[in-house]
Design an enzyme around this catalytic site. Structure first.
Site, PDB file in Angstrom:
ATOM      1  CE  LYS A   9      -4.162  -1.827   0.024  1.00  0.00           C
ATOM      2  NZ  LYS A   9      -5.026  -1.628  -1.163  1.00  0.00           N
ATOM      3  CD  GLU A  59     -10.354   3.795   0.031  1.00  0.00           C
ATOM      4  OE1 GLU A  59     -10.279   5.033  -0.033  1.00  0.00           O
ATOM      5  OE2 GLU A  59      -9.610   3.029  -0.613  1.00  0.00           O
ATOM      6  CB  SER A  94       0.071  -7.877  -1.482  1.00  0.00           C
ATOM      7  OG  SER A  94      -0.915  -8.689  -0.864  1.00  0.00           O
TER       8      SER A  94
END
Lengths: 391, 271
Positions: A85, A107, A374
């Site tokens: 991220k 969000e 990830s």
């Protein structure tokens, strides 16, 4: 808007009029700074020194032995914040800074994007608000605390099921009323144009590095690249570099939840129908009339009823294949990687590992599969404990 | 079937346009509420078909959507509801809704079925003028008028395009934000009305945030052709879920008050 933001017929910008001028401003800024040397240099330096890029490509030998072919992990879990991220939040945060915005909103589902945004809010000294569903706040409380420590305000969203979809609804509503000074740092490669394009741009470093690392370590491209798909940013980030390499199979793994037949899942591409939600035309989990379903998954980050528009096109064209892994298979994969390699995968990423386990002994031994790992699984330990209590 | 054109040309004051979510809190009460609004002097009705993810709406209308969906309202039942309203009185009806429901029904079929039931226009909250071509042809061939939104941050060129594609009325959003009652009107609203009135002869109706009779009177005096009131009256439904009689009485009293406030101030704007 300068571009249509379409991937085939998917995507677009289906938003209320009030958001059009801000999306236009964002699109303009993105393409202006996209090739700006100073922007690229600053982002490159932060990616290296702050986030920890490049991330390693690791040959998981004991896990490979178990499945019967070679598995390499692209270690996005080692990045600052514990997930891919940060690639996107650094990029968009810098864009916000260059645009002169002073406030960030975002969000979050699992809290990884929220945390990555809160980190960047602290880094750039911007006031940050994170919208998070009440269900997710409960199941990801560690990340909630971390966001608070970074100085972000976590806003509890009660609507709907209190998950990612509801958090996006409220973030969009808040943005509508605060467009002048607020930058909406969208977390996945979905939502209205230009977000799918922006997020992919900032995530495609994953695939670029992977390609180079494969050539360097293995001397060839992988046979398959596997990634989990919620909104789809980590998957696009690694797929994008291999789109032209037709011998590289691309597999996206969605959240099969409690099983596709019972309807309690989040496997949008596998089981959805085309519709319009959150500004984009895409596959969507919905009833006959178009009311959006409540989804279910053991991983908060995949618990979302829509998906990025580019994935929809990749599915239709057949370039990528999309499958679903159910919660139990995902928990098995979490345990297997942890026990064989000492690496705790995020439950999101464990979906991709679960697919590889389903291929055990079905693929030739020389097969090379790269998994986008990830995120790290520390945030999920209490969920795993609850679902798999120690006897 | 009465048209917008007839309504706006017949009135010598701004039109009173209440908004309700169809089926809130249930189909029967909802119909009684709409009939009450008609009796209290609604000139046009703005009706929403409930959607699971209403991103342009604030908490009051979100809750109304949830109540309506929980009571079993569907697109098909909304069609029956529109027919029942038209059986009661021929008041023009504009639908205000989200694109996915139209898209799943099939855009052409949706427009023609709802026009035949008595709907005059379908405003899709999450479809901007940029994609209006997806709906203008089917809407026009079904016999519907077009209604689009203009917001305080819409630039002048864009306003002109919106006006040129609008046949019913322009829905001028009074503020930057979602639906919901506000204590005060936002500053740009009068400016927005006057800008639009200078630009186009298409009627301009103003909505979002209007919660008091005096707000409506101010907007009417600024030259608006209609005043749309949603959250304030949907809130009355929310507050009277167990007292239908009081709910109807309060809605009637509120709308009558708005109407007389607008009558007293007249329509003294830029006509």
């Amino acid at each position: 808007m300068k571009y249509s933001g379409r991937f085939g017929d998917y995507g677009g910008f289906y938003v209320p009029e009030v958001l059009i001028p801000v999306l236009e401003e964002l699109e303009g800024a993105f393409y202006r700074f996209y090739e700006d040397g100073q922007f690229a240099a600053e982002l490159g330096q932060l990616s290296r020194d702050y986030a920890g890029r490049p991330s390693p490509l690791y040959h998981a030998k004991r896990f490979s032995e178990h499945v019967g072919f070679n598995v390499y992990l692209k270690r996005e879990d080692l990045l600052h914040g514990g997930a891919h991220k940060v690639n996107n939040t650094l990029g968009q945060g810098l864009l916000a800074k260059y645009m002169g915005k002073t406030k960030l909103i975002a969000e979050t589902g699992a809290g990884q994007h929220g945390l990555a945004t809160a980190m960047i809010g602290a880094l750039f000294g911007m006031e940050t608000k994170i919208f998070m569903g009440v269900t997710d706040i409960e199941r990801q409380s560690v990340n909630v605390h971390k966001m608070g420590l970074c100085g972000a305000e976590v806003i509890a969203v009660e609507g709907g099921t209190g998950t990612l979809k509801d958090a996006i609804n409220d973030a969009l509503r808040y943005w509508t009323a605060h467009v002048a000074d607020t930058f909406y740092l969208f977390g996945s490669a979905c939502g209205p144009h230009p977000y799918p394009t922006i997020v992919k741009h900032f995530q495609c470093c994953i695939g670029k590095e992977t390609r180079e690392q494969c050539l360097e370590k293995i001397g060839k491209l992988p046979d398959m690249v596997v990634a989990c798909v919620g909104g789809g940013s980590n998957a696009l980030g690694i797929f994008n570099e291999f789109l032209e390499d037709e011998n590289v199979k691309l597999i996206g793994v969605e959240a099969g939840g409690r099983g596709l037949s019972g309807g309690r899942h989040a496997a949008t591409l596998v089981a959805g129908r085309v519709g319009i939600l959150h500004g984009a035309k895409a596959y969507l989990l919905q009833d006959d009339e178009g009311q959006v379903y409540e989804t279910e998954s053991v991983s908060a980050g995949l618990d979302y009823p829509a998906v990025g528009p580019e994935h929809c096109l990749l599915k239709d064209s057949g370039r990528a294949e999309y499958v679903a892994a159910e919660d139990d298979e995902v928990l098995d994969a979490f345990e297997l990687l942890t026990r064989t390699e000492g690496i705790l995968p995020a439950l999101e990423s464990a979906h991709a590992l679960a697919y590889l386990m389903s291929q055990k002994d079905k693929l030739p031994g020389e097969t090379v599969a790269v998994v986008n790992l990830s995120g790290r699984g520390d945030k999920d330990v209490s969920i795993v404990e609850k679902r798999r209590p120690k006897k | 079937m009465k048209t917008y054109r007839q309504v706006f040309s017949e009135l010598d004051r701004a039109a009173l346009i209440p908004f309700f979510v169809i089926g809130d809190p249930d189909a029967d009460t909802s119909l009684a509420v709409v009939k009450t609004a008609i009796d209290a002097g609604a000139d046009v009705l703005e009706l929403g078909i409930p959607f699971s993810d209403p991103i342009a709406d604030g908490p009051t209308i979100q809750k109304a959507d949830i109540r309506a969906l929980a009571s079993g309202m569907t697109v098909k039942k909304a069609l029956e509801f529109v027919r029942a309203v038209k059986d009661y009185k021929d008041v023009p009806i504009g639908l205000l809704m989200y694109y996915n429901l139209v898209y799943q029904y099939g855009t052409e079929r949706f427009f023609s079925d709802f026009h035949r039931a008595g709907v005059n226009s379908v405003l899709i909250a999450d479809l901007s003028i940029d994609d209006a071509d997806e709906i203008i042809a089917p809407a026009t061939s079904a016999g519907l008028d077009t209604v689009f939104m203009v917001t305080p941050n819409t630039n002048t060129d864009r306003m002109k395009v919106i006006a040129s594609k609008t046949t019913g009325f322009i829905y001028a959003v009074s503020l930057l934000g979602v639906t919901g009652s506000r204590e005060r009107l936002s500053d740009p609203v009068e400016e927005l009305i006057s800008k639009l009135k200078k630009m186009t002869s298409v009627p301009v109706c103003v909505g979002f945030g209007i919660s008091k009779a005096e707000h409506a009177a101010t907007i009417a005096a600024a030259g608006a052709d209609g005043v749309i009131i949603g959250s304030r009256i949907v809130k009355i439904i929310e507050e009277n879920l167990h007292d239908k009689e009081n709910c109807l009485a309060e809605i009637s009293a509120f709308l009558s008050g708005v109407k007389s406030a607008m009558e007293n101030r007249g329509k003294t704007g830029t006509h």
